[in-house]
Design a protein around this motif. Structure first.
Motif, PDB file in Angstrom:
ATOM      1  N   THR A  71       5.900  90.236  13.335  1.00 53.92           N
ATOM      2  CA  THR A  71       6.113  88.875  13.806  1.00 53.92           C
ATOM      3  C   THR A  71       7.360  88.716  14.658  1.00 53.92           C
ATOM      4  O   THR A  71       7.504  87.734  15.356  1.00 53.92           O
ATOM      5  CB  THR A  71       6.227  87.912  12.619  1.00 53.92           C
TER       6      THR A  71
ATOM      7  N   ASN B 105       0.419  92.200  21.447  1.00 51.57           N
ATOM      8  CA  ASN B 105       1.325  92.823  20.479  1.00 51.57           C
ATOM      9  C   ASN B 105       0.560  93.625  19.435  1.00 51.57           C
ATOM     10  O   ASN B 105       1.089  94.561  18.848  1.00 51.57           O
ATOM     11  CB  ASN B 105       2.171  91.765  19.779  1.00 51.57           C
TER      12      ASN B 105
ATOM     13  N   PRO C  36       2.984  87.281  18.130  1.00 54.10           N
ATOM     14  CA  PRO C  36       3.740  86.550  17.115  1.00 54.10           C
ATOM     15  C   PRO C  36       3.900  85.052  17.355  1.00 54.10           C
ATOM     16  O   PRO C  36       3.990  84.284  16.407  1.00 54.10           O
ATOM     17  CB  PRO C  36       5.121  87.233  17.144  1.00 54.10           C
TER      18      PRO C  36
ATOM     19  N   ALA D 189      -0.433  91.103  14.649  1.00 59.33           N
ATOM     20  CA  ALA D 189       0.635  90.121  14.715  1.00 59.33           C
ATOM     21  C   ALA D 189       0.137  88.794  14.128  1.00 59.33           C
ATOM     22  O   ALA D 189      -1.021  88.670  13.733  1.00 59.33           O
ATOM     23  CB  ALA D 189       1.108  89.942  16.160  1.00 59.33           C
TER      24      ALA D 189
END
Length: 255
Positions: A64, A176, A187, A218
């Protein structure tokens, strides 16, 4: 200390020292237990901490925390260069419209765009726009919105609204995390909303992601795997992961 500063300090303290109780945090920051509980609830919603009975623990299971663009740009240079070069064969033809997501690998692709290929390019990335601004063959459009310091990219309602009016031939998107169960994820919720709009604004979606992101998840999903036409990654991807993605309908191109 402002609430945002206190919350950032809480994340750092819990991440460095492990589990902290509400009482310990209240004493450390000289606030009430009720204030700590509100802070922890807000931080858990962001995925930065995980609340447990009586306190909080680090959020280790989800990726995150975002690194800054400059830091990411120096990470896995060879893999990103190989991915960007492989993605060149997926560019649309002359006179087509191309959407470029923010990110260090998409920025490398932007730098490699053929000088003799006329394209209309839309991007929300300030560094990519700066890189392409002087190219006579590129009809460049910088999308509106609030620019995040972390990614140096425009996000927010204005960005999403502008993307809703576009129908590009190809969108090149970064991520991500990419997994079978969680799709493409990132995130930040505003970043996710912008990426979701990017995916929805193109006829063909190409994802650039190094092999270390395959299997990662994420906090916020912005697209299911079914929305992806091609994943361009590096040779580090496992045979098992490649087979699973292919079975899920994603073409995998290795740079």
């Amino acid at each position: 200390m402002y609430a945002q500063e206190r919350q950032q300090a809480m994340v750092q303290l819990v991440t460095e020292r492990g589990r902290r109780s509400v009482t310990e945090l209240a004493d450390a920051f000289e606030v009430t237990s009720e204030t700590v509980r509100r802070d922890l609830s807000a931080l858990e919603r962001l995925g930065l901490l995980r609340r447990v009975h009586g306190g909080a623990v680090p959020s280790q299971a989800l990726a995150t925390l975002e690194s800054g663009l400059g830091e990411r740009d120096l990470d896995r240079l060879d893999e990103k260069e190989a991915i960007a070069r492989a993605a060149l064969e997926l560019l649309p033809g002359a006179g087509s419209a191309l959407l470029l997501d923010a990110g260090s690998t998409t920025a490398r692709l932007a730098a490699l765009l053929p000088a003799d290929l006329p394209l209309t390019v839309f991007t929300h990335s300030v560094p990519i726009a700066s890189r392409l601004a002087g190219r006579p063959q590129v009809d460049l459009h910088l999308l509106p919105g609030r620019v995040r310091a972390t990614t140096q990219a425009a996000v927010g309602p204005e960005t999403v609204e502008a993307l809703g009016r576009i129908r590009a031939d190809v969108a090149v998107v970064g991520t991500n995390g990419l997994s079978i169960g969680h799709g493409l994820s990132t995130p930040d919720s505003e970043e996710a909303a912008t990426k979701r709009a990017l995916v929805g604004a193109a006829r063909r979606v190409v994802v650039l992601a190094d092999s270390h992101k395959v299997g990662e998840e994420a906090l916020v999903q912005f697209a299911p795997l079914g929305a992806v036409d091609v994943l361009v990654t590096d040779a580090g991807i496992s045979q098992r992961a490649r087979a699973e993605l292919t079975e899920a309908g994603v073409e995998v191109l290795v740079g």
